[in-house]
Design an enzyme around this catalytic site. Structure first.
Site, PDB file in Angstrom:
ATOM      1  N   HIS A   1      41.978  56.814  45.446  1.00 47.68           N
ATOM      2  CA  HIS A   1      41.713  55.668  46.319  1.00 47.68           C
ATOM      3  C   HIS A   1      42.605  54.972  47.217  1.00 47.68           C
ATOM      4  O   HIS A   1      42.777  53.915  46.481  1.00 47.68           O
ATOM      5  CB  HIS A   1      40.201  55.118  45.960  1.00 47.68           C
ATOM      6  CG  HIS A   1      39.291  56.077  45.791  1.00 47.68           C
ATOM      7  ND1 HIS A   1      38.166  56.247  46.531  1.00 47.68           N
ATOM      8  CD2 HIS A   1      38.840  56.818  44.402  1.00 47.68           C
ATOM      9  CE1 HIS A   1      37.322  57.070  45.954  1.00 47.68           C
ATOM     10  NE2 HIS A   1      37.510  57.355  44.647  1.00 47.68           N
TER      11      HIS A   1
ATOM     12  N   ASN B   1      38.506  57.786  40.749  1.00 51.04           N
ATOM     13  CA  ASN B   1      37.076  58.039  40.196  1.00 51.04           C
ATOM     14  C   ASN B   1      36.422  59.363  40.717  1.00 51.04           C
ATOM     15  O   ASN B   1      36.020  59.759  41.958  1.00 51.04           O
ATOM     16  CB  ASN B   1      35.801  57.076  41.123  1.00 51.04           C
ATOM     17  CG  ASN B   1      34.473  57.386  40.842  1.00 51.04           C
ATOM     18  OD1 ASN B   1      34.349  58.136  39.614  1.00 51.04           O
ATOM     19  ND2 ASN B   1      33.648  56.911  41.862  1.00 51.04           N
TER      20      ASN B   1
ATOM     21  N   SER C   1      30.217  57.580  44.998  1.00 48.96           N
ATOM     22  CA  SER C   1      30.647  58.614  44.164  1.00 48.96           C
ATOM     23  C   SER C   1      30.170  58.710  42.650  1.00 48.96           C
ATOM     24  O   SER C   1      30.279  59.649  41.946  1.00 48.96           O
ATOM     25  CB  SER C   1      31.915  58.426  44.110  1.00 48.96           C
ATOM     26  OG  SER C   1      32.633  58.792  45.235  1.00 48.96           O
TER      27      SER C   1
ATOM     28  N   GLY D   1      29.811  64.244  42.745  1.00 52.28           N
ATOM     29  CA  GLY D   1      29.655  65.782  42.534  1.00 52.28           C
ATOM     30  C   GLY D   1      30.692  67.015  42.635  1.00 52.28           C
ATOM     31  O   GLY D   1      31.892  66.794  42.854  1.00 52.28           O
TER      32      GLY D   1
ATOM     33  N   CYS E   1      39.765  62.022  47.824  1.00 56.94           N
ATOM     34  CA  CYS E   1      39.132  62.323  46.577  1.00 56.94           C
ATOM     35  C   CYS E   1      38.259  63.557  46.748  1.00 56.94           C
ATOM     36  O   CYS E   1      38.829  64.600  46.749  1.00 56.94           O
ATOM     37  CB  CYS E   1      37.944  61.137  46.250  1.00 56.94           C
ATOM     38  SG  CYS E   1      37.492  61.098  44.761  1.00 56.94           S
TER      39      CYS E   1
ATOM     40  N   GLU F   1      42.415  53.208  49.827  1.00 59.45           N
ATOM     41  CA  GLU F   1      41.612  51.791  50.135  1.00 59.45           C
ATOM     42  C   GLU F   1      41.098  51.151  49.069  1.00 59.45           C
ATOM     43  O   GLU F   1      40.692  49.900  49.128  1.00 59.45           O
ATOM     44  CB  GLU F   1      40.056  52.495  50.968  1.00 59.45           C
ATOM     45  CG  GLU F   1      38.985  52.789  49.905  1.00 59.45           C
ATOM     46  CD  GLU F   1      39.317  54.143  49.184  1.00 59.45           C
ATOM     47  OE1 GLU F   1      38.293  54.245  48.564  1.00 59.45           O
ATOM     48  OE2 GLU F   1      40.097  54.713  49.520  1.00 59.45           O
TER      49      GLU F   1
END
Length: 372
Positions: free
Chosen positions: A332, A289, A46, A222, A247, A334
């Site tokens: 996230h 993120n 990412s 992006g 995400c 994970e």
């Protein structure tokens, strides 16, 4: 080490010590507030196209090891730190940060005032920057930065080229790779899922041919509006197959359901972001993120229910479809790096699949298990 310069598009420049690769490169300058996890950050797809500033002052102190990668090949364009440690101390360490960056042709910049750089980004928003030689005139660097092409196909650059299978005897999952972190695979394999990883542009028809019981939409870099093929694919399968989006996958679900997305001023990048669950009232710490977010007001005329919000700025962190077994989160679950407060979302995904399977199929599975 050698001297290197960072030139921002507003004309601000920083001169410090160069490490890693010696190549000249540009990218979007962002910052991450995590105190640990620099190896996972460097290997997170990412971050494709970005120059990542670490706000924690000492980076590289526990080295690089073979276990903490989130992708095979890092996609980050550059790393900016206050101090890069040359002599790491950790029993798992196999090489230094400098050696790792050199091996992957990633330039680094150390010895600058990262607090000042972070304040600039917070005040003015993310900006493009250029790594160049210390004696390169700023005016020339700005001209060069303006001439360089801004890539919009980041997902294409980090997605898998061909489908592949991670075998298991549990639920059949198609994982659409928009820049997938390996942490997602780890959580699905822990649950014994049979996973088929497919490229970002895989069509709804091709996905149906794989007979999935659930579809996972991964993270990625992006602007989600640049991934139009995936938005169309989601529209075509959302009524048939349980979906879990993380995400970028979360943003793509929102767009497919008629909501909108927008770019954040400086994004959320760190491992300590508090998120409130509106259904339970509980708050969890999350790893994040992303530079884009779902526009909260655009949810009004959709079938999406807002389930979680970021406590720092009130932005959208979780969605659930009110008619179909689809849900998503902006953060996230994970982790890697970050807290492990939300691993149970993968269990929720499996539970959605179990609830969606017809009764006759469940009976067939029960009989097979008895025979085994």
């Amino acid at each position: 080490m050698f001297k290197r310069q960072l030139v921002l598009e507003d004309g601000t420049s920083f001169i410090g010590k160069g490490f890693g690769s010696d190549r000249q490169i540009s990218g979007e300058v962002v910052f991450n507030t995590g105190m640990t996890g620099y190896q996972e950050i460097l290997s997170d797809p990412s971050y494709c196209g970005q120059l990542v500033t670490m706000t924690y002052p000492l980076i590289g102190n526990y080295g690089i090891n073979r276990d903490d990668f989130e992708s095979i090949t890092p996609s980050v364009h550059g790393l900016i730190v206050k101090e890069a440690c040359d002599s790491p101390s950790n029993y798992r360490s196999e090489e230094t940060l400098d050696r790792f960056l050199k091996a992957h042709d990633i330039p680094g910049l150390a010895g600058i005032d990262t607090r000042k750089l972070t304040r600039l980004i917070r005040n003015h928003g993310t900006m493009r920057g250029l790594f160049t030689s210390a004696d390169h005139p700023v005016t020339d660097a700005l001209q060069l930065l303006e001439q360089q092409k801004v890539f919009s196909n980041h997902v294409e650059r980090v997605s898998t080229v061909k489908p592949y299978v991670v075998p298991g005897r549990g639920r059949r999952i198609v994982l659409v790779d928009f820049g997938m972190k390996h942490g997602i695979l780890r959580e699905l394999t822990k649950r014994n899922c049979h996973i088929t990883v497919v490229p970002y542009h895989y069509s709804a028809e091709k996905i149906r041919r794989l007979k999935p019981e659930g579809v996972m939409l991964s993270n990625g870099p992006g602007d989600p509006k640049h991934v139009q093929l995936a938005i169309q694919m989601i529209k075509e399968i959302i009524s048939d197959i349980p979906i879990f989006g993380i995400c970028l996958g979360h943003q793509l679900i929102a767009l497919a359901c008629g909501a909108n997305t927008e770019k954040l001023r400086f994004g959320h990048r760190g491992s300590n972001h508090p998120v409130k669950d509106l259904q339970t009232g509980k708050t969890v710490m999350t790893s994040q993120n992303h530079g884009y977010t779902v526009t909260k007001e655009s949810l009004a005329d959709t079938d999406l229910e807002l389930t979680q919000i970021a406590l720092n700025d009130g932005t959208v962190e979780g969605l659930t479809h009110i008619r179909f077994p689809t849900f998503s989160v902006q953060y996230h679950p994970e982790s890697s790096p970050g807290p492990e407060d939300t691993y149970q979302l993968f269990d929720r995904f499996i539970a959605n699949i179990d609830a969606h399977i017809p009764a006759e199929n469940k009976e067939e599975e029960r009989c097979q298990s008895v025979l085994i």
